[in-house]
Design a protein around this motif. Structure first.
Motif, PDB file in Angstrom:
ATOM      1  N   ARG A   1       0.947  -1.180  -0.035  1.00 25.31           N
ATOM      2  CA  ARG A   1      -0.053  -0.173   0.005  1.00 25.31           C
ATOM      3  C   ARG A   1       0.947   1.188   0.139  1.00 25.31           C
ATOM      4  O   ARG A   1       1.933   1.257   0.755  1.00 25.31           O
ATOM      5  N   GLU A   2       0.228   2.304  -0.765  1.00 28.61           N
ATOM      6  CA  GLU A   2       1.557   3.390  -0.873  1.00 28.61           C
ATOM      7  C   GLU A   2       0.396   4.772  -0.503  1.00 28.61           C
ATOM      8  O   GLU A   2      -0.728   4.892  -0.743  1.00 28.61           O
ATOM      9  N   GLY A   3       0.988   5.644   0.112  1.00 30.50           N
ATOM     10  CA  GLY A   3       0.508   6.986   0.370  1.00 30.50           C
ATOM     11  C   GLY A   3       0.089   7.889  -0.834  1.00 30.50           C
ATOM     12  O   GLY A   3       1.009   7.500  -1.688  1.00 30.50           O
ATOM     13  N   VAL A   4      -0.943   8.415  -1.063  1.00 38.60           N
ATOM     14  CA  VAL A   4      -1.072   9.330  -2.071  1.00 38.60           C
ATOM     15  C   VAL A   4      -1.160  10.857  -1.690  1.00 38.60           C
ATOM     16  O   VAL A   4      -0.393  11.514  -2.447  1.00 38.60           O
ATOM     17  N   ALA A   5      -1.800  11.179  -0.628  1.00 36.38           N
ATOM     18  CA  ALA A   5      -1.828  12.377  -0.147  1.00 36.38           C
ATOM     19  C   ALA A   5      -2.686  12.330   1.003  1.00 36.38           C
ATOM     20  O   ALA A   5      -3.210  11.736   1.327  1.00 36.38           O
ATOM     21  N   PHE A   6      -2.190  13.652   1.851  1.00 35.64           N
ATOM     22  CA  PHE A   6      -2.991  13.784   2.941  1.00 35.64           C
ATOM     23  C   PHE A   6      -3.175  15.193   3.418  1.00 35.64           C
ATOM     24  O   PHE A   6      -2.317  16.129   2.860  1.00 35.64           O
ATOM     25  N   ILE A   7      -4.111  15.669   4.052  1.00 30.51           N
ATOM     26  CA  ILE A   7      -4.324  17.092   4.439  1.00 30.51           C
ATOM     27  C   ILE A   7      -4.690  17.188   6.158  1.00 30.51           C
ATOM     28  O   ILE A   7      -5.457  16.362   6.793  1.00 30.51           O
ATOM     29  N   TYR A   8      -4.059  18.077   6.669  1.00 33.52           N
ATOM     30  CA  TYR A   8      -4.203  18.479   8.028  1.00 33.52           C
ATOM     31  C   TYR A   8      -5.441  19.373   8.157  1.00 33.52           C
ATOM     32  O   TYR A   8      -5.374  20.460   7.770  1.00 33.52           O
ATOM     33  N   MET A   9      -6.520  18.803   8.729  1.00 31.15           N
ATOM     34  CA  MET A   9      -7.757  19.567   8.687  1.00 31.15           C
ATOM     35  C   MET A   9      -7.732  20.929   9.501  1.00 31.15           C
ATOM     36  O   MET A   9      -8.441  21.787   9.009  1.00 31.15           O
ATOM     37  N   ASP A  10      -6.731  21.059  10.379  1.00 34.72           N
ATOM     38  CA  ASP A  10      -6.721  22.266  11.149  1.00 34.72           C
ATOM     39  C   ASP A  10      -6.317  23.436  10.515  1.00 34.72           C
ATOM     40  O   ASP A  10      -6.811  24.541  10.314  1.00 34.72           O
ATOM     41  N   ASN A  11      -5.170  23.365   9.731  1.00 31.64           N
ATOM     42  CA  ASN A  11      -4.789  24.344   8.762  1.00 31.64           C
ATOM     43  C   ASN A  11      -4.614  24.072   7.248  1.00 31.64           C
ATOM     44  O   ASN A  11      -4.118  25.062   6.540  1.00 31.64           O
ATOM     45  N   GLY A  12      -5.079  22.954   6.813  1.00 29.62           N
ATOM     46  CA  GLY A  12      -5.190  23.057   5.526  1.00 29.62           C
ATOM     47  C   GLY A  12      -3.899  22.534   4.753  1.00 29.62           C
ATOM     48  O   GLY A  12      -3.607  22.308   3.525  1.00 29.62           O
ATOM     49  N   THR A  13      -2.768  22.177   5.607  1.00 28.48           N
ATOM     50  CA  THR A  13      -1.374  21.721   4.946  1.00 28.48           C
ATOM     51  C   THR A  13      -1.383  20.288   4.257  1.00 28.48           C
ATOM     52  O   THR A  13      -2.209  19.612   4.780  1.00 28.48           O
ATOM     53  N   THR A  14      -1.051  20.414   3.023  1.00 24.63           N
ATOM     54  CA  THR A  14      -1.150  19.038   2.275  1.00 24.63           C
ATOM     55  C   THR A  14       0.284  18.698   1.939  1.00 24.63           C
ATOM     56  O   THR A  14       1.256  19.331   2.091  1.00 24.63           O
ATOM     57  N   SER A  15       0.267  17.324   1.736  1.00 21.27           N
ATOM     58  CA  SER A  15       1.395  16.618   1.251  1.00 21.27           C
ATOM     59  C   SER A  15       1.004  15.663   0.355  1.00 21.27           C
ATOM     60  O   SER A  15      -0.063  14.902   0.149  1.00 21.27           O
ATOM     61  N   TYR A  16       1.933  15.484  -0.794  1.00 26.00           N
ATOM     62  CA  TYR A  16       1.601  14.539  -1.974  1.00 26.00           C
ATOM     63  C   TYR A  16       2.705  13.469  -2.119  1.00 26.00           C
ATOM     64  O   TYR A  16       3.741  13.795  -1.923  1.00 26.00           O
ATOM     65  N   ALA A  17       2.568  12.450  -2.513  1.00 31.91           N
ATOM     66  CA  ALA A  17       3.482  11.575  -3.097  1.00 31.91           C
ATOM     67  C   ALA A  17       4.026  11.961  -4.571  1.00 31.91           C
ATOM     68  O   ALA A  17       3.383  12.299  -5.106  1.00 31.91           O
ATOM     69  N   ASP A  18       5.304  11.730  -4.694  1.00 36.09           N
ATOM     70  CA  ASP A  18       5.745  12.090  -5.662  1.00 36.09           C
ATOM     71  C   ASP A  18       4.960  11.780  -7.338  1.00 36.09           C
ATOM     72  O   ASP A  18       4.886  12.405  -7.973  1.00 36.09           O
ATOM     73  N   PRO A  19       4.468  10.338  -7.253  1.00 33.58           N
ATOM     74  CA  PRO A  19       3.838   9.873  -8.487  1.00 33.58           C
ATOM     75  C   PRO A  19       2.672  10.861  -8.699  1.00 33.58           C
ATOM     76  O   PRO A  19       2.147  10.761 -10.072  1.00 33.58           O
ATOM     77  N   VAL A  20       2.129  11.345  -7.933  1.00 26.80           N
ATOM     78  CA  VAL A  20       0.842  12.233  -8.090  1.00 26.80           C
ATOM     79  C   VAL A  20       1.003  13.705  -8.226  1.00 26.80           C
ATOM     80  O   VAL A  20      -0.125  14.410  -8.540  1.00 26.80           O
ATOM     81  N   LYS A  21       2.277  14.012  -7.753  1.00 21.08           N
ATOM     82  CA  LYS A  21       2.380  15.701  -7.618  1.00 21.08           C
ATOM     83  C   LYS A  21       2.186  16.352  -8.835  1.00 21.08           C
ATOM     84  O   LYS A  21       2.435  16.012  -9.948  1.00 21.08           O
TER      85      LYS A  21
END
Length: 123
Positions: A45-65
Motif C-alpha cells: 500500500r502506498e500513500g497518495v496525499a494527506f491534509i491536516y484539517m486544522d490548517n489545510g497543510t497538504t502533502s503528496y506522494a511524488d507519483p501524483v504531484k
C-alpha cells in the motif's frame, strides 16, 4: 472513534479525471489528519496525499504531484481527492484514512481506514 466512508471511483480513460470523496463521522476533531492511500494486488500500500484539517497543510506522494489535489472545507468533515491526467498506473483500490493522534505524523501515522473504492484507468 472515527468512521470513514469513501465514494467515487470507477472506470476512466487514460488522461481523464475522477474524484473521490471521503466522509468522516464519529469523533472527528479539527486536529485530525485525513488522507488517501492506494493498493494494487501484490504490491505494498502506498500513500497518495494527506491534509491536516486544522490548517489545510497538504502533502503528496511524488507519483501524483501536479496531477492530484486533496482538499476539504473548513468545519466540514470530509476530504476530496481530485485526480487528473490519470494513467493506467493509477489503477488501484483507493482508501481513505485518518490519523487521529492530533497531528499529521506522516504516512505511517494513519490508524483508521475506510473500506476502499476501486479506480480503474484504461489505456
Amino acid at each position: 472513534a472515527v468512521q470513514l466512508a469513501e465514494s467515487g471511483g470507477g472506470s476512466v480513460q487514460a488522461g481523464g479525471s475522477a474524484r473521490l470523496s471521503c466522509a468522516a463521522s464519529g469523533t472527528v476533531y479539527r486536529s485530525t489528519c485525513l488522507g488517501w492511500f492506494r493498493k494494487v494486488p501484490g504490491q505494498e500500500r502506498e500513500g497518495v496525499a494527506f491534509i491536516y484539517m486544522d490548517n489545510g497543510t497538504t502533502s503528496y506522494a511524488d507519483p501524483v504531484k501536479g496531477r492530484f489535489t486533496i482538499s476539504t472545507e473548513s468545519g466540514r468533515n470530509f476530504v476530496l481527492l481530485q485526480m487528473s491526467s490519470l494513467k493506467p498506473d493509477d489503477t488501484a483500490t483507493y482508501y481513505c484514512a485518518a490519523d487521529t493522534s492530533g497531528n499529521c505524523r506522516g504516512w505511517a501515522g494513519f490508524n483508521v481506514w475506510g473500506q476502499g473504492t476501486q479506480v480503474t484507468v484504461s489505456s
